[in-house]
Design an enzyme around this catalytic site. Structure first.
Site, PDB file in Angstrom:
ATOM      1  CG  ASN A   7      -1.849   1.127   1.171  1.00 39.15           C
ATOM      2  OD1 ASN A   7      -1.614   2.138   0.496  1.00 39.15           O
ATOM      3  ND2 ASN A   7      -2.900   1.111   2.185  1.00 39.15           N
ATOM      4  NE  ARG A  91      -4.426   3.735  -1.542  1.00 38.26           N
ATOM      5  CZ  ARG A  91      -4.055   4.845  -1.099  1.00 38.26           C
ATOM      6  NH1 ARG A  91      -2.893   5.172  -0.655  1.00 38.26           N
ATOM      7  NH2 ARG A  91      -4.672   6.120  -1.141  1.00 38.26           N
ATOM      8  CG  HIS A 180      -8.016   7.832   0.969  1.00 36.89           C
ATOM      9  ND1 HIS A 180      -8.300   9.346   0.967  1.00 36.89           N
ATOM     10  CD2 HIS A 180      -6.806   7.583   0.984  1.00 36.89           C
ATOM     11  CE1 HIS A 180      -6.830   9.746   0.986  1.00 36.89           C
ATOM     12  NE2 HIS A 180      -5.958   8.847   0.838  1.00 36.89           N
ATOM     13  N   GLY A 210      -4.774  11.433   6.791  1.00 39.27           N
ATOM     14  CA  GLY A 210      -3.231  11.231   6.569  1.00 39.27           C
ATOM     15  C   GLY A 210      -2.340  12.276   5.817  1.00 39.27           C
ATOM     16  CG  ASN A 211       1.735  13.311   3.533  1.00 39.00           C
ATOM     17  OD1 ASN A 211       2.048  14.473   4.123  1.00 39.00           O
ATOM     18  ND2 ASN A 211       2.003  13.245   2.499  1.00 39.00           N
ATOM     19  N   GLY A 212      -2.174  12.101   2.690  1.00 39.20           N
ATOM     20  CA  GLY A 212      -3.380  12.431   2.035  1.00 39.20           C
ATOM     21  C   GLY A 212      -4.707  12.213   2.721  1.00 39.20           C
ATOM     22  NE  ARG A 241      -1.951  14.805  -1.913  1.00 37.32           N
ATOM     23  CZ  ARG A 241      -2.407  13.588  -2.129  1.00 37.32           C
ATOM     24  NH1 ARG A 241      -3.435  13.230  -2.625  1.00 37.32           N
ATOM     25  NH2 ARG A 241      -1.916  12.622  -1.057  1.00 37.32           N
ATOM     26  CG  ASP A 283       5.848  13.697  10.197  1.00 38.34           C
ATOM     27  OD1 ASP A 283       5.369  13.989  11.260  1.00 38.34           O
ATOM     28  OD2 ASP A 283       6.329  12.436   9.721  1.00 38.34           O
ATOM     29  CG  PHE A 284      -0.022  16.495  10.890  1.00 39.34           C
ATOM     30  CD1 PHE A 284      -0.985  17.347  11.405  1.00 39.34           C
ATOM     31  CD2 PHE A 284      -0.097  16.325   9.378  1.00 39.34           C
ATOM     32  CE1 PHE A 284      -1.951  17.863  10.477  1.00 39.34           C
ATOM     33  CE2 PHE A 284      -0.945  16.742   8.442  1.00 39.34           C
ATOM     34  CZ  PHE A 284      -1.807  17.501   9.174  1.00 39.34           C
ATOM     35  N   GLY A 331      -3.362   7.963   9.534  1.00 36.94           N
ATOM     36  CA  GLY A 331      -2.135   8.246  10.142  1.00 36.94           C
ATOM     37  C   GLY A 331      -2.567   9.513  11.200  1.00 36.94           C
ATOM     38  CD  GLU A 334      -5.531   4.607  12.108  1.00 34.51           C
ATOM     39  OE1 GLU A 334      -4.417   3.932  12.409  1.00 34.51           O
ATOM     40  OE2 GLU A 334      -5.761   4.201  11.058  1.00 34.51           O
ATOM     41  CG  ASN A 335      -1.310   7.424  15.204  1.00 33.37           C
ATOM     42  OD1 ASN A 335      -1.607   6.727  16.110  1.00 33.37           O
ATOM     43  ND2 ASN A 335      -1.502   7.206  14.047  1.00 33.37           N
ATOM     44  CD  GLU A 384      -6.160   2.442   2.988  1.00 31.09           C
ATOM     45  OE1 GLU A 384      -6.632   2.810   2.017  1.00 31.09           O
ATOM     46  OE2 GLU A 384      -5.272   2.750   3.563  1.00 31.09           O
TER      47      GLU A 384
END
Length: 397
Positions: A7, A91, A180, A210-212, A241, A283-284, A331, A334-335, A384
């Site tokens: 993925n 994917r 997604h 997520g990053n996307g 993006r 990156d968060f 990502g 969830e976190n 996924e």
């Protein structure tokens, strides 16, 4: 049989080796920060607990090589060589009008996916790298591609048509496709199980962050609207993006920078979003650290990100004429408790009350709203990979 699921995301690569009969995960891992300083692979298997190793991964090619090395490692690997893998499920983000369902990989299938690269420039090329690497190393192993767009084929016409001259849809199939889909499908089904409600009877908004990132309105188990469009560039602000912007901006940037349209689109895909607005990173975790250090631009970028998520969630409450539950996944979803709390703060008008202790958990399946909350809010880790493995086995059968 053993199925390897690959993925590839825009800056990450998840992998799992799954026994399809028992659906047991034999090994899994994540390559992170691909193309960013500090890239690493995290790996765990039946033979070892989680191991993280820093590896230079400027592209997804190096990430695939790292995965293969981990799976066949003498000490911690779970297979002797890649011939033990009986199928590979990949994917793939965009199949354009060529694919409305999963497909067994052939040269023609790869060629058609490559023709769709312009629709998903951050993802399709990465997906193809994974496919070709597996085909090269496992010549007799079948590969299956599972497309992100399939779940959204239930959207009504009014949801997927753009306000363009009709000929562009009739002749060129320019429309909203959404992405997604594998994640949105898995998560919406899982939350119905958690709530012990028939899938057909609940209205769910899935926030795949997520990053996307994309938001999806799922009414009775069917996608009725989603934030991404013809390409994964549309919708909420993302890691690199832009998300939705005034289309007139493209001409203005082209004039300012003396660039053509493809160069401007590249800016919107790779230099914008959280990374571009903050000037820090996509990156968060880096954003959170910068905010702690007093970086005003990082804080501003995070606030703008939250606002775009709230806009779509609010819109989809209206589209479905109500909502029973809101789910965070992927990502960030969830976190990142800060993002979840900030989004829910804007939705208190729905009767949402947040359980801050539950919301502090990371990567767990948990209800983060209080029992009294009129709309339930959950964190459901997406899977996924399992969904892709199931489709791979089903298609090969």
């Amino acid at each position: 049989m053993e199925v390897l699921v690959i993925n590839c995301g825009s800056s990450s690569l998840k992998f799992q080796l799954i026994d399809s009969d028992s659906e047991k995960v034999l090994a899994k891992g994540l390559c992170e920060r691909i193309g960013i300083d500090g890239s690493s692979i995290t790996y765990e298997s039946e033979k070892c607990d989680k191991i993280t190793k820093e590896i230079d991964m400027p592209t997804h090619h190096e990430a695939i090589s790292a995965v293969i090395d981990a799976l066949t490692d003498n000490e911690n690997g779970v297979i002797n060589d890649m011939s033990e893998v009986k199928a590979v499920g990949h994917r793939v983000v965009h199949g354009g009008e060529y694919f409305s369902k999963s497909a067994i990989v052939t040269d023609d299938v790869i060629s058609k996916i490559e023709e769709c690269n312009y629709l998903a420039p951050l993802h399709n090329p990465a997906n193809i790298i994974g496919i070709k690497a597996c085909m090269k190393l496992m010549k007799d192993t079948p590969n299956v591609v599972v497309f992100d767009t399939a779940f959204h084929q239930t959207m009504p016409e009014e949801a997927y048509l753009y306000g363009l001259p009709r000929k562009y849809y009739d002749e060129n199939k320019i429309r909203r496709y959404g992405f997604h889909g594998t994640s949105h499908s898995f998560v919406s089904k899982r939350v119905a199980e958690i709530m012990k409600c028939p899938l057909e009877e609940i209205k769910t908004i899935v926030c795949h962050l997520g990053n996307g990132a994309s938001i999806c309105a799922v009414d009775g188990g069917k996608s009725v609207d989603t934030s991404m469009g013809l390409t994964p560039l549309a919708g909420v602000m993302m890691g690199t993006r832009s998300g939705d912007i005034d289309p007139g901006i493209l001409e203005i940037i082209a004039d300012i920078e003396n660039k053509d349209i493809s160069e401007v689109i590249n800016i919107l895909n790779k230099e914008s979003g959280i990374a571009g607005l903050s000037g820090v990173s996509s990156d968060f975790r880096d954003i959170a650290k910068a905010i702690e250090e007093g970086n005003i631009n990082a804080k501003s970028a995070l606030n703008a990100y939250v606002r775009t998520v709230v806009r779509f969630v609010g819109a989809y409450v209206a589209v479905m004429n109500g909502v029973d539950c809101i789910v965070f996944t992927a990502g960030v979803g969830e976190n990142n408790s800060v993002v979840r709390e900030a989004v829910c703060k804007h939705l208190e008008y729905l009767g949402i009350t947040l359980d801050k202790e539950a919301n502090s958990k990371r990567g767990e399946e948990v209800m983060i709203s209080t029992p009294e909350s009129k709309v339930k809010v959950y964190v459901v880790p997406t899977n996924e990979e399992l969904a892709i493995a199931r489709e791979t086995v089903e298609l090969l059968k």
